[in-house]
Design a protein around this motif. Structure first.
Motif, PDB file in Angstrom:
ATOM      1  N   LEU A 229       0.530  -1.333   0.343  1.00 47.73           N
ATOM      2  CA  LEU A 229       0.300   0.353  -0.257  1.00 47.73           C
ATOM      3  C   LEU A 229       1.049   1.474   0.353  1.00 47.73           C
ATOM      4  N   ASN A 230       1.857   1.209   0.652  1.00 48.40           N
ATOM      5  CA  ASN A 230       2.980   2.135   0.662  1.00 48.40           C
ATOM      6  C   ASN A 230       4.388   1.307   1.262  1.00 48.40           C
ATOM      7  N   TRP A 231       4.916   2.826   1.021  1.00 43.21           N
ATOM      8  CA  TRP A 231       6.490   1.475   1.399  1.00 43.21           C
ATOM      9  C   TRP A 231       7.634   3.242   1.202  1.00 43.21           C
ATOM     10  N   MET A 232       9.122   2.321   1.242  1.00 45.44           N
ATOM     11  CA  MET A 232       9.969   3.232   1.537  1.00 45.44           C
ATOM     12  C   MET A 232      11.629   2.565   0.984  1.00 45.44           C
ATOM     13  N   THR A 233      11.615   2.911   0.191  1.00 52.83           N
ATOM     14  CA  THR A 233      13.011   2.053  -0.121  1.00 52.83           C
ATOM     15  C   THR A 233      14.597   2.257   0.626  1.00 52.83           C
ATOM     16  N   PRO A 234      15.528   1.322   0.440  1.00 57.45           N
ATOM     17  CA  PRO A 234      15.875   1.999   1.240  1.00 57.45           C
ATOM     18  C   PRO A 234      17.443   2.886   0.034  1.00 57.45           C
ATOM     19  N   PRO A 235      18.492   4.134   0.561  1.00 58.14           N
ATOM     20  CA  PRO A 235      18.489   3.665   2.069  1.00 58.14           C
ATOM     21  C   PRO A 235      17.736   4.756   3.089  1.00 58.14           C
ATOM     22  N   CYS A 236      16.898   4.270   4.041  1.00 56.98           N
ATOM     23  CA  CYS A 236      16.353   5.252   5.187  1.00 56.98           C
ATOM     24  C   CYS A 236      16.845   4.171   6.523  1.00 56.98           C
ATOM     25  N   THR A 237      16.033   4.940   7.687  1.00 59.68           N
ATOM     26  CA  THR A 237      16.360   5.128   8.639  1.00 59.68           C
ATOM     27  C   THR A 237      15.154   4.980   9.174  1.00 59.68           C
TER      28      THR A 237
END
Length: 226
Positions: free
Chosen positions: A47-55
């Motif tokens: 539904l939603n996401w955050m791809t790396p690089p992230c913290t």
């Protein structure tokens, strides 16, 4: 990998905003740092996401008593803010190093041949490299078009919707790299399903049908007038 089933609310804050109201969902935290939010449908697409690089940081919610707040932030300052009301399941699993997708002989040979004959994609195209590695896997071919712009090529024997989705994920990641952006996509296959072609074209991805024999330098045996 961490699997969390929780009743949560999700807000994405960045170049655009998106809101998912409070509901039970699966939160998937991978070893590469990516975080994705899933419902019990939509196949594999989150539904939603955050791809790396992230913290990822977790804390008590500053405004909602007895709630937890997950903040996933990338280098651009975009945030995936997850308000967790109740956790129903929380587990960690060590999957180890994945051996990766093993292409069948035809797909592997198509990649090799297309790299050798990159001008099949158009006059002035040039090869940067095969198997260009990203945080989510290798792009089959990374090249440049006649204007010098970056092009990512995904190669399949049979072009179906999952191949278009795979290329879409690569493009999203590659376009975050200022040294490569803007990056366009080419979906290349011997046969491309109509649904896959429609989805690709809707996303601005060019479709190219590959002739295996022609790439190998074998003249067609089909009867022709000239």
């Amino acid at each position: 990998m961490r699997l969390v089933v929780a009743t949560c609310q999700v807000d994405y804050v960045g170049r655009l905003t998106a809101h998912l109201p409070m509901a039970p969902r699966l939160l998937l935290v991978k070893a590469d740092g990516s975080v994705s939010v899933h419902a019990d449908d939509r196949a594999y697409k989150p539904l939603n996401w955050m791809t790396p690089p992230c913290t990822l940081t977790e804390s008590d919610h500053p405004e909602e008593e007895a709630h937890r707040l997950w903040v996933v932030e990338n280098k651009a300052g975009e945030q995936l803010r997850i308000t967790v009301r109740e956790i129903h399941h929380d587990s960690h699993h060590e999957l180890g190093v994945d051996p990766g997708l093993v292409k069948d002989g035809v797909e592997a040979h198509l990649q090799e041949l297309l790299a050798e004959h990159i001008d099949t994609l158009g006059e002035g195209y040039s090869l940067i490299r095969r198997e260009y590695m990203t945080a989510i896997g290798p792009v089959d071919i990374l090249g440049r078009d006649a204007d010098g712009a970056s092009v990512a090529v995904e190669i399949k024997r049979r072009g179906e919707i999952d191949g278009v989705e795979q290329l879409t994920r690569y493009l999203e990641l590659l376009n975050r790299d200022p040294l490569l952006a803007p990056v366009t996509g080419v979906f290349a296959a011997q046969v491309i399903k109509p649904q896959a072609r429609t989805l690709a074209e809707d996303r601005g991805i060019r479709c190219v049908t590959l002739d295996y024999d022609s790439l190998r330098g074998i003249e067609s045996t089909d009867l022709r007038l000239f």
